[in-house]
Design a protein around this motif. Structure first.
Motif, PDB file in Angstrom:
ATOM      1  N   ASN A  20       1.019  -1.210  -0.093  1.00  0.00           N
ATOM      2  CA  ASN A  20       0.098  -0.288   0.408  1.00  0.00           C
ATOM      3  C   ASN A  20       0.997   1.323  -0.185  1.00  0.00           C
ATOM      4  O   ASN A  20       0.648   2.615  -0.339  1.00  0.00           O
ATOM      5  CB  ASN A  20      -1.167   0.644   0.961  1.00  0.00           C
ATOM      6  N   ARG A  21       1.845   0.748   1.249  1.00  0.00           N
ATOM      7  CA  ARG A  21       3.270   2.509   0.480  1.00  0.00           C
ATOM      8  C   ARG A  21       3.493   2.468  -0.756  1.00  0.00           C
ATOM      9  O   ARG A  21       4.556   3.933  -0.846  1.00  0.00           O
ATOM     10  CB  ARG A  21       3.911   2.421   1.332  1.00  0.00           C
ATOM     11  N   GLY A  22       3.427   1.347  -1.889  1.00  0.00           N
ATOM     12  CA  GLY A  22       4.648   1.487  -2.643  1.00  0.00           C
ATOM     13  C   GLY A  22       5.992   1.160  -2.834  1.00  0.00           C
ATOM     14  O   GLY A  22       6.863   1.694  -3.591  1.00  0.00           O
ATOM     15  N   ASP A  23       6.512   0.755  -1.364  1.00  0.00           N
ATOM     16  CA  ASP A  23       7.841   0.461  -0.633  1.00  0.00           C
ATOM     17  C   ASP A  23       8.328  -1.120  -1.727  1.00  0.00           C
ATOM     18  O   ASP A  23       8.083  -2.029  -0.683  1.00  0.00           O
ATOM     19  CB  ASP A  23       7.593   0.613   0.618  1.00  0.00           C
ATOM     20  N   ARG A  24       8.073  -0.524  -2.622  1.00  0.00           N
ATOM     21  CA  ARG A  24       8.843  -2.542  -3.124  1.00  0.00           C
ATOM     22  C   ARG A  24       9.882  -3.279  -2.699  1.00  0.00           C
ATOM     23  O   ARG A  24       9.865  -4.325  -2.323  1.00  0.00           O
ATOM     24  CB  ARG A  24       9.141  -1.956  -4.795  1.00  0.00           C
ATOM     25  N   GLU A  25      10.810  -2.021  -2.438  1.00  0.00           N
ATOM     26  CA  GLU A  25      11.767  -2.714  -1.467  1.00  0.00           C
ATOM     27  C   GLU A  25      11.541  -3.177  -0.071  1.00  0.00           C
ATOM     28  O   GLU A  25      12.163  -4.430   0.135  1.00  0.00           O
ATOM     29  CB  GLU A  25      13.574  -1.923  -1.507  1.00  0.00           C
ATOM     30  N   GLY A  26      10.850  -2.933   0.398  1.00  0.00           N
ATOM     31  CA  GLY A  26      10.468  -2.986   1.451  1.00  0.00           C
ATOM     32  C   GLY A  26       9.645  -4.824   1.545  1.00  0.00           C
ATOM     33  O   GLY A  26       9.716  -5.254   2.305  1.00  0.00           O
ATOM     34  N   PHE A  27       8.833  -4.842   0.429  1.00  0.00           N
ATOM     35  CA  PHE A  27       8.067  -5.736  -0.261  1.00  0.00           C
ATOM     36  C   PHE A  27       9.108  -6.410  -0.469  1.00  0.00           C
ATOM     37  O   PHE A  27       8.180  -7.766  -0.283  1.00  0.00           O
ATOM     38  CB  PHE A  27       6.956  -5.257  -1.095  1.00  0.00           C
ATOM     39  N   LEU A  28       9.627  -6.842  -1.267  1.00  0.00           N
ATOM     40  CA  LEU A  28      10.633  -7.652  -1.839  1.00  0.00           C
ATOM     41  C   LEU A  28      11.515  -8.459  -0.605  1.00  0.00           C
ATOM     42  O   LEU A  28      12.067  -9.150  -0.712  1.00  0.00           O
ATOM     43  CB  LEU A  28      11.703  -7.410  -3.044  1.00  0.00           C
ATOM     44  N   ALA A  29      11.926  -7.154   0.034  1.00  0.00           N
ATOM     45  CA  ALA A  29      12.475  -7.893   1.521  1.00  0.00           C
ATOM     46  C   ALA A  29      11.526  -8.812   2.635  1.00  0.00           C
ATOM     47  O   ALA A  29      12.415  -9.630   3.141  1.00  0.00           O
ATOM     48  CB  ALA A  29      12.909  -6.405   2.585  1.00  0.00           C
ATOM     49  N   LEU A  30      10.623  -8.915   2.352  1.00  0.00           N
ATOM     50  CA  LEU A  30       9.685  -9.952   3.740  1.00  0.00           C
ATOM     51  C   LEU A  30      10.038 -11.052   2.053  1.00  0.00           C
ATOM     52  O   LEU A  30       8.852 -12.366   3.279  1.00  0.00           O
ATOM     53  CB  LEU A  30       8.287  -9.722   3.257  1.00  0.00           C
ATOM     54  N   LEU A  31       9.772 -11.715   1.628  1.00  0.00           N
ATOM     55  CA  LEU A  31      10.207 -12.561   0.708  1.00  0.00           C
ATOM     56  C   LEU A  31      11.585 -13.539   0.619  1.00  0.00           C
ATOM     57  O   LEU A  31      12.585 -12.519   0.969  1.00  0.00           O
ATOM     58  CB  LEU A  31       9.800 -12.205  -0.879  1.00  0.00           C
ATOM     59  N   THR A  32      11.546 -15.250   0.314  1.00  0.00           N
ATOM     60  CA  THR A  32      12.636 -15.881   1.051  1.00  0.00           C
ATOM     61  C   THR A  32      12.700 -15.072  -0.691  1.00  0.00           C
ATOM     62  O   THR A  32      12.074 -15.039  -1.916  1.00  0.00           O
ATOM     63  CB  THR A  32      12.435 -16.922   0.860  1.00  0.00           C
ATOM     64  N   GLU A  33      14.350 -15.582  -0.724  1.00  0.00           N
ATOM     65  CA  GLU A  33      15.317 -15.843  -2.354  1.00  0.00           C
ATOM     66  C   GLU A  33      14.556 -16.177  -3.310  1.00  0.00           C
ATOM     67  O   GLU A  33      14.740 -16.379  -4.119  1.00  0.00           O
ATOM     68  CB  GLU A  33      16.559 -16.397  -1.817  1.00  0.00           C
ATOM     69  N   ASP A  34      14.089 -17.384  -2.777  1.00  0.00           N
ATOM     70  CA  ASP A  34      13.445 -18.326  -3.895  1.00  0.00           C
ATOM     71  C   ASP A  34      11.960 -18.959  -3.865  1.00  0.00           C
ATOM     72  O   ASP A  34      11.151 -19.951  -3.917  1.00  0.00           O
ATOM     73  CB  ASP A  34      13.816 -20.435  -3.961  1.00  0.00           C
ATOM     74  N   VAL A  35      10.954 -17.676  -3.660  1.00  0.00           N
ATOM     75  CA  VAL A  35       9.573 -17.694  -3.356  1.00  0.00           C
ATOM     76  C   VAL A  35       9.214 -17.589  -4.041  1.00  0.00           C
ATOM     77  O   VAL A  35       9.400 -17.785  -5.562  1.00  0.00           O
ATOM     78  CB  VAL A  35       9.602 -16.239  -2.863  1.00  0.00           C
ATOM     79  N   ALA A  36       7.867 -18.992  -4.244  1.00  0.00           N
ATOM     80  CA  ALA A  36       7.452 -18.831  -5.295  1.00  0.00           C
ATOM     81  C   ALA A  36       5.832 -18.509  -5.664  1.00  0.00           C
ATOM     82  O   ALA A  36       4.785 -17.818  -4.671  1.00  0.00           O
ATOM     83  CB  ALA A  36       6.640 -20.837  -4.793  1.00  0.00           C
ATOM     84  N   HIS A  37       5.607 -17.785  -6.472  1.00  0.00           N
ATOM     85  CA  HIS A  37       4.169 -16.831  -6.843  1.00  0.00           C
ATOM     86  C   HIS A  37       3.355 -17.182  -7.077  1.00  0.00           C
ATOM     87  O   HIS A  37       3.989 -17.715  -8.793  1.00  0.00           O
ATOM     88  CB  HIS A  37       4.817 -15.810  -7.143  1.00  0.00           C
ATOM     89  N   ASP A  38       2.305 -18.038  -7.336  1.00  0.00           N
ATOM     90  CA  ASP A  38       1.249 -18.669  -7.668  1.00  0.00           C
ATOM     91  C   ASP A  38       0.911 -17.393  -8.473  1.00  0.00           C
ATOM     92  O   ASP A  38      -0.614 -17.161  -7.106  1.00  0.00           O
ATOM     93  CB  ASP A  38       0.287 -19.437  -7.309  1.00  0.00           C
ATOM     94  N   ILE A  39       0.476 -17.248  -9.872  1.00  0.00           N
ATOM     95  CA  ILE A  39      -0.087 -15.917 -10.181  1.00  0.00           C
ATOM     96  C   ILE A  39      -1.695 -16.244 -10.473  1.00  0.00           C
ATOM     97  O   ILE A  39      -2.166 -17.572 -11.125  1.00  0.00           O
ATOM     98  CB  ILE A  39       0.298 -15.373 -11.911  1.00  0.00           C
ATOM     99  N   ASN A  40      -3.066 -15.516 -10.158  1.00  0.00           N
ATOM    100  CA  ASN A  40      -4.335 -16.243 -10.215  1.00  0.00           C
ATOM    101  C   ASN A  40      -4.375 -16.431 -12.038  1.00  0.00           C
ATOM    102  O   ASN A  40      -4.116 -15.807 -12.577  1.00  0.00           O
ATOM    103  CB  ASN A  40      -5.358 -14.557 -10.338  1.00  0.00           C
ATOM    104  N   GLN A  41      -5.407 -17.420 -11.709  1.00  0.00           N
ATOM    105  CA  GLN A  41      -5.374 -17.616 -12.866  1.00  0.00           C
ATOM    106  C   GLN A  41      -4.703 -18.024 -14.144  1.00  0.00           C
ATOM    107  O   GLN A  41      -4.086 -18.104 -15.256  1.00  0.00           O
ATOM    108  CB  GLN A  41      -6.639 -17.600 -12.984  1.00  0.00           C
ATOM    109  N   GLY A  42      -2.453 -18.126 -13.430  1.00  0.00           N
ATOM    110  CA  GLY A  42      -2.113 -17.986 -14.300  1.00  0.00           C
ATOM    111  C   GLY A  42      -0.995 -18.997 -13.906  1.00  0.00           C
ATOM    112  O   GLY A  42      -1.520 -20.678 -13.591  1.00  0.00           O
ATOM    113  N   GLY A  43       0.107 -19.451 -13.941  1.00  0.00           N
ATOM    114  CA  GLY A  43       0.933 -19.679 -13.800  1.00  0.00           C
ATOM    115  C   GLY A  43       1.944 -19.737 -12.272  1.00  0.00           C
ATOM    116  O   GLY A  43       1.970 -18.372 -11.594  1.00  0.00           O
ATOM    117  N   ARG A  44       3.354 -20.518 -11.996  1.00  0.00           N
ATOM    118  CA  ARG A  44       3.864 -20.056 -11.456  1.00  0.00           C
ATOM    119  C   ARG A  44       5.104 -19.938 -10.976  1.00  0.00           C
ATOM    120  O   ARG A  44       6.145 -20.130 -12.248  1.00  0.00           O
ATOM    121  CB  ARG A  44       4.019 -21.061 -10.493  1.00  0.00           C
ATOM    122  N   GLU A  45       6.030 -18.660 -10.515  1.00  0.00           N
ATOM    123  CA  GLU A  45       7.088 -18.029 -10.687  1.00  0.00           C
ATOM    124  C   GLU A  45       7.750 -17.929  -9.365  1.00  0.00           C
ATOM    125  O   GLU A  45       7.192 -18.161  -8.778  1.00  0.00           O
ATOM    126  CB  GLU A  45       6.767 -16.405 -10.930  1.00  0.00           C
TER     127      GLU A  45
END
Length: 138
Positions: A20-45
């Protein structure tokens, strides 16, 4: 904070606060290096850098804010779920989707999380694509 449930909830809330703050780096810092992201009705990155690229596209095409956030956790603090309302504007045409003309939308959504070592290791996002398409005129 020693309670695993409270730690998990705090991490998920920090994720949406950074969003909500638009803090992209703060947002990314909360993720593991190997984070799995399942996109809505899409694939996994997989990976933080893939997530960074996803965020860049999202920030170009959409202006969104998460409201009405409810976070649920399980006792070990390794899983969490969030329910929320997305308030957004469609700014630039996302490939394969209708033309963007600044359309506004309000969309219920949810996400499932796996947490590891105080960070988010998996995010699975879910919303009703047909509802979104109806709202933006697709």
């Amino acid at each position: 904070m020693s309670d695993p449930r409270a730690r998990a909830e705090a991490t998920v809330r920090a994720y949406y606060d950074a969003f909500n703050r638009g803090d992209r780096e703060g947002f990314l810092a909360l993720l593991t290096e190997d984070v799995a992201h399942d996109i809505n009705q899409g694939g996994r990155e997989t990976g933080r850098e893939a997530f960074r690229a996803f965020l860049a596209r999202m920030n170009r095409c959409y202006a969104e804010r998460i409201e009405d956030l409810v976070v649920l956790t399980e006792p070990t603090g390794t899983r969490a779920a969030a329910e929320f309302t997305v308030h957004g504007r469609y700014l630039a045409t996302d490939p394969g989707l209708p033309e963007a003309r600044g359309q506004r939308y309000v969309l219920p959504g949810g996400a499932f999380f796996e947490l590891r070592d105080g960070r988010i290791a998996r995010i699975s996002n879910h919303y009703n694509l047909q509802d979104w398409l109806r709202q933006v005129g697709g």
